[in-house]
Design a protein around this motif. Structure first.
Motif, PDB file in Angstrom:
ATOM      1  N   PHE A  85      -1.930  37.433 -12.674  1.00 34.48           N
ATOM      2  CA  PHE A  85      -2.598  37.588 -11.387  1.00 34.48           C
ATOM      3  C   PHE A  85      -1.923  36.728 -10.315  1.00 34.48           C
ATOM      4  O   PHE A  85      -1.467  35.618 -10.603  1.00 34.48           O
ATOM      5  CB  PHE A  85      -4.067  37.161 -11.483  1.00 34.48           C
ATOM      6  CG  PHE A  85      -4.982  38.208 -12.032  1.00 34.48           C
ATOM      7  CD1 PHE A  85      -4.645  39.553 -11.989  1.00 34.48           C
ATOM      8  CD2 PHE A  85      -6.199  37.853 -12.594  1.00 34.48           C
ATOM      9  CE1 PHE A  85      -5.501  40.520 -12.488  1.00 34.48           C
ATOM     10  CE2 PHE A  85      -7.062  38.815 -13.087  1.00 34.48           C
ATOM     11  CZ  PHE A  85      -6.704  40.147 -13.041  1.00 34.48           C
ATOM     12  N   PRO A  86      -1.914  37.220  -9.065  1.00 35.35           N
ATOM     13  CA  PRO A  86      -1.455  36.377  -7.951  1.00 35.35           C
ATOM     14  C   PRO A  86      -2.533  35.354  -7.626  1.00 35.35           C
ATOM     15  O   PRO A  86      -3.690  35.485  -8.026  1.00 35.35           O
ATOM     16  CB  PRO A  86      -1.300  37.386  -6.805  1.00 35.35           C
ATOM     17  CG  PRO A  86      -2.280  38.458  -7.122  1.00 35.35           C
ATOM     18  CD  PRO A  86      -2.325  38.563  -8.618  1.00 35.35           C
ATOM     19  N   TYR A  87      -2.149  34.331  -6.856  1.00 37.05           N
ATOM     20  CA  TYR A  87      -3.155  33.377  -6.383  1.00 37.05           C
ATOM     21  C   TYR A  87      -4.096  34.091  -5.412  1.00 37.05           C
ATOM     22  O   TYR A  87      -3.729  35.080  -4.771  1.00 37.05           O
ATOM     23  CB  TYR A  87      -2.489  32.184  -5.699  1.00 37.05           C
ATOM     24  CG  TYR A  87      -1.759  31.284  -6.668  1.00 37.05           C
ATOM     25  CD1 TYR A  87      -2.459  30.547  -7.612  1.00 37.05           C
ATOM     26  CD2 TYR A  87      -0.369  31.185  -6.637  1.00 37.05           C
ATOM     27  CE1 TYR A  87      -1.799  29.720  -8.511  1.00 37.05           C
ATOM     28  CE2 TYR A  87       0.303  30.361  -7.535  1.00 37.05           C
ATOM     29  CZ  TYR A  87      -0.419  29.640  -8.477  1.00 37.05           C
ATOM     30  OH  TYR A  87       0.237  28.834  -9.379  1.00 37.05           O
ATOM     31  N   LEU A  88      -5.314  33.586  -5.302  1.00 35.34           N
ATOM     32  CA  LEU A  88      -6.343  34.232  -4.486  1.00 35.34           C
ATOM     33  C   LEU A  88      -5.899  34.373  -3.033  1.00 35.34           C
ATOM     34  O   LEU A  88      -6.111  35.416  -2.400  1.00 35.34           O
ATOM     35  CB  LEU A  88      -7.647  33.434  -4.569  1.00 35.34           C
ATOM     36  CG  LEU A  88      -8.835  34.032  -3.809  1.00 35.34           C
ATOM     37  CD1 LEU A  88      -9.188  35.412  -4.321  1.00 35.34           C
ATOM     38  CD2 LEU A  88     -10.046  33.103  -3.896  1.00 35.34           C
ATOM     39  N   LYS A  89      -5.288  33.330  -2.494  1.00 34.48           N
ATOM     40  CA  LYS A  89      -4.838  33.355  -1.098  1.00 34.48           C
ATOM     41  C   LYS A  89      -3.888  34.528  -0.861  1.00 34.48           C
ATOM     42  O   LYS A  89      -4.013  35.272   0.113  1.00 34.48           O
ATOM     43  CB  LYS A  89      -4.132  32.040  -0.776  1.00 34.48           C
ATOM     44  CG  LYS A  89      -3.778  31.841   0.681  1.00 34.48           C
ATOM     45  CD  LYS A  89      -3.151  30.471   0.917  1.00 34.48           C
ATOM     46  CE  LYS A  89      -4.122  29.347   0.681  1.00 34.48           C
ATOM     47  NZ  LYS A  89      -3.607  28.043   1.151  1.00 34.48           N
TER      48      LYS A  89
END
Length: 690
Positions: free
Chosen positions: A193-197
């Motif tokens: 997953f990518p970071y939330l930002k």
């Protein structure tokens, strides 16, 4: 962690103000955070940029050029048209906007502009033109607007896509500094997953090299990360509710088993393997000192009542009372009659308690009654039990959370068994019922045959009459079901009373009966007795026979105005036939077919498996409508779709289980704990006992 910066009311975001804020509230956007999680429903690919010379009519294109002409045209009907012509040196393209007079001041000759839209040939056949295209003035394009994949949002009247893009851009600029990662690095790496930002930024304004198909099918990593987060918090809350039960003190049932043994010996049939397995699961649960909270699901005719009676007998033999609550008086009556028959010869006192049967409620408090079958009347304040040990709730999706809780309060943490004949797809078992243990009756009794189902148009009613005659002559009986009892002046429906009179004239040689909810319970009982005994050959009914009626000799069901019934209801009704050894049919007579009704009828014809039908019902109506998610106490989901995102739901469940196994109080994860409390706020106190 998401901090206070995201709680800024949307009205105070740059470029919004009171008027736009009132429009955004209609979309559920009240804060900056709401705006960030208001995701595009699709994306427009503007990478198809062409020279004007290459453009053909009927294409969706991106064109760029300088404005060479601006005109305002006023029609006889006072319609105002702003028209521009642009050129890129290879040709000319015309664009028109209707009743947008402000554009006359906005556009200037020699200004560079981008146009997006579908082309057509103009009225004179001279130019290719685009009507009401999206546009961007090149010298005013910001970093986010200067992209070739454009998000498209669901809007309300008064808001444009252009305005929405600007609002989301402002929200991102304000919020990005406040968005911190809270998922453990181990989960991010495991799920790639990518970071939330990054996910929030790019889900709104994707990189220009993104695959448009991935974006529009909601399977980009950005979408999946945001969807996962919502389902992760949903599952954490549900698992904490389940965990809370282990801290509750309940009753432990350890009967000798003599009563159960006698009950099984008296049954006129052999239990299925599924029934034996589920009864063992329930009895094992009842021995524990924590309260049982189990869901029993099984298709129509799978034998749930026998399983419930076995559980109630275990409680009774252990010295406690048992109660079964049904959603309607008719279903309560059916249960009372069936249970009384099953318990014939056993030392068990059974009482029915409904609005019609309420004279002997004092026997419940005195302890003279072992088993009470009733409706909502059971939860009235003046109804008290001596020692209620087990609560069985039938067709539980028809009861709200408050009603289910009220019956449990009649005892001291009694065990609870909730039953449904509406099979629940795994998606719903993990959400609405995710805090319950559940058992499945996935086997029908021996000899049960599939029911042939077909749709017949009303103009072919003579064929239906012949089927009725043939069925009765061959020894069978017939149900004819109507959606309403009496004629309505506003709805053109064939009523049960009208149909009953007509059928008596059509078939004078046969016994024709009528049963509906407005009859007294004594009248209904008498009619059903005559139908069971074969005195009535044709039973005209409303949906009172939907659940619980068991007449093995009934072999044909005809459903009038079938388009008026829900899919689960049609499946339940069909389950009233095919209960004996004879082949059975279900005939659907629709009168006014909508697109949705056609989908329902196609599903009921094509499928006999209740789980498959439940899946189809979810596709047609959505999980919220089918299983009452809104009244179940579940938080509203803003980005996830329980049907579409089932795979992601199961991953979220697994990761939530791993996290709680590591830290049941989430003390090591204060950011997750805070966000979890925010997610479930107003629904339940997920940290009630931890």
């Amino acid at each position: 962690m998401l901090t206070h910066g995201l709680t800024l009311p949307i009205q105070y975001l740059k470029g919004v103000g009171p008027r736009k804020a009132s429009l955004l509230r209609k979309l559920g956007i009240e804060t900056v955070k709401d705006a960030l999680y208001y995701l595009p429903y699709q994306y427009e690919d503007r990478r198809n940029k062409k020279n004007i010379f290459e453009i053909k009519p009927g294409e969706f294109v991106t064109a760029e050029g300088k404005i060479v002409q601006i005109n305002e045209i006023k029609t006889k009907t006072k319609l105002s048209i702003i028209e521009i012509v642009i050129s890129d040196g290879t040709g000319f393209l015309k664009a028109k906007w209707f009743n947008q007079i402000f554009l006359k001041k906005l556009f200037k000759e020699k200004q560079k502009i981008k146009l997006f839209g579908k082309t057509q040939v103009d009225y004179w056949g001279k130019y290719i033109e685009i009507l009401n295209p999206e546009y961007e003035l090149v010298d005013q394009i910001s970093n986010h607007q200067n992209q070739n994949i454009l998000p498209i949002y669901r809007l309300t009247e008064g808001l444009s896509q252009r305005q929405m893009h600007s609002i989301i851009q402002s929200a991102l600029e304000l919020a990005i500094p406040f968005i911190d990662e809270y998922l453990p690095e181990s989960i991010l790496k495991k799920l790639n997953f990518p970071y939330l930002k990054e996910a929030i930024k790019y889900v709104h304004f994707p990189p220009n090299d993104m695959d448009i198909k991935l974006l529009n099918e909601k399977i980009s990593l950005f979408h999946r990360r945001i969807i996962f987060d919502e389902l992760f918090f949903l599952q954490l809350g549900i698992l904490l509710m389940k965990q809370n039960r282990f801290y509750e003190k309940g009753l432990s049932f350890n009967p000798e088993g003599k009563l159960l043994k006698k009950f099984f010996e008296n049954l006129p049939f052999e239990l299925t393997s599924a029934q034996k397995k589920v009864i063992k699961e329930i009895l094992d649960d009842m021995k524990k000192t924590t309260p049982m909270n189990r869901l029993l699901q099984g298709d129509v005719g799978s034998g749930k009542t026998v399983v419930a009676v076995a559980a109630m007998l275990a409680a009774i033999e252990a010295g406690y009372q048992a109660a079964l609550m049904a959603p309607t008086e008719i279903l309560a009556e059916q249960h009372y009659l069936n249970i009384s028959s099953l318990l014939k010869g056993l030392p068990v006192n059974v009482l029915i308690l409904t609005s019609s049967y309420n004279k002997y409620s004092h026997l419940i408090w005195s302890g003279a009654v072992d088993l009470v079958v009733g409706t909502h009347a059971l939860i009235q304040e003046d109804i008290r039990f001596k020692n209620l040990g087990l609560v069985v709730i039938d067709e539980q999706h028809r009861f709200g959370v408050v009603q289910r809780g009220a019956i449990r309060k009649k005892g001291l943490n009694p065990d609870t068994l909730v039953m449904t004949a509406t099979p629940i797809p795994r998606t719903m078992a993990l959400t609405v019922y995710g805090d319950l243990d559940y058992s499945i009756l996935d086997e029908l009794p021996k000899g049960r045959k599939p029911v042939l189902t077909e749709v017949i148009k009303p103009e072919n009613k003579k064929l239906v009459y012949k089927m009725i005659d043939d069925e009765i002559k061959s020894g069978g009986q017939v149900y004819i079901v109507y959606p309403f009892i009496e004629e309505s002046e506003t709805i053109d429906l064939k009523s049960a009373t009208h149909g009953y009179e007509a059928l008596k004239k059509l078939f004078p040689e046969y016994g024709v009966g009528l049963i509906h909810g407005k009859m007294s319970s004594k009248e209904r009982e008498e009619i059903m007795k005559k139908f069971r005994n074969g005195i009535i050959h044709i039973l005209v009914a409303t949906t009172v026979i939907e659940v619980g009626v068991d007449v093995p000799n009934a072999t044909l069901m005809i459903i009038i105005h079938a388009e008026r019934f829900g899919l689960a209801q049609l499946h339940q009704l069909r389950g009233r036939v095919g209960r004996g050894i004879r082949p059975s049919k279900c005939i659907l007579l629709p009168y006014k077919l909508t697109e949705e009704a056609e989908l329902r009828l196609r599903a009921i014809v094509n499928y006999s498996d209740g789980f498959k039908i439940a899946e189809e019902d979810m596709k047609i109506r959505g999980p919220g409508e089918v299983f009452g998610v809104r009244q179940s106490g579940m938080p509203d989901l803003k980005v996830a779709d329980l049907l579409r995102d089932q795979f992601c739901l199961e991953i979220a469940r697994k990761e939530a289980e791993i996290l709680l196994a590591e830290d049941k109080n989430l003390r090591l994860y204060p950011e997750i704990r805070a966000l979890l409390e925010e997610f479930w706020r107003g629904k339940i106190d997920v940290f009630r006992t931890v």
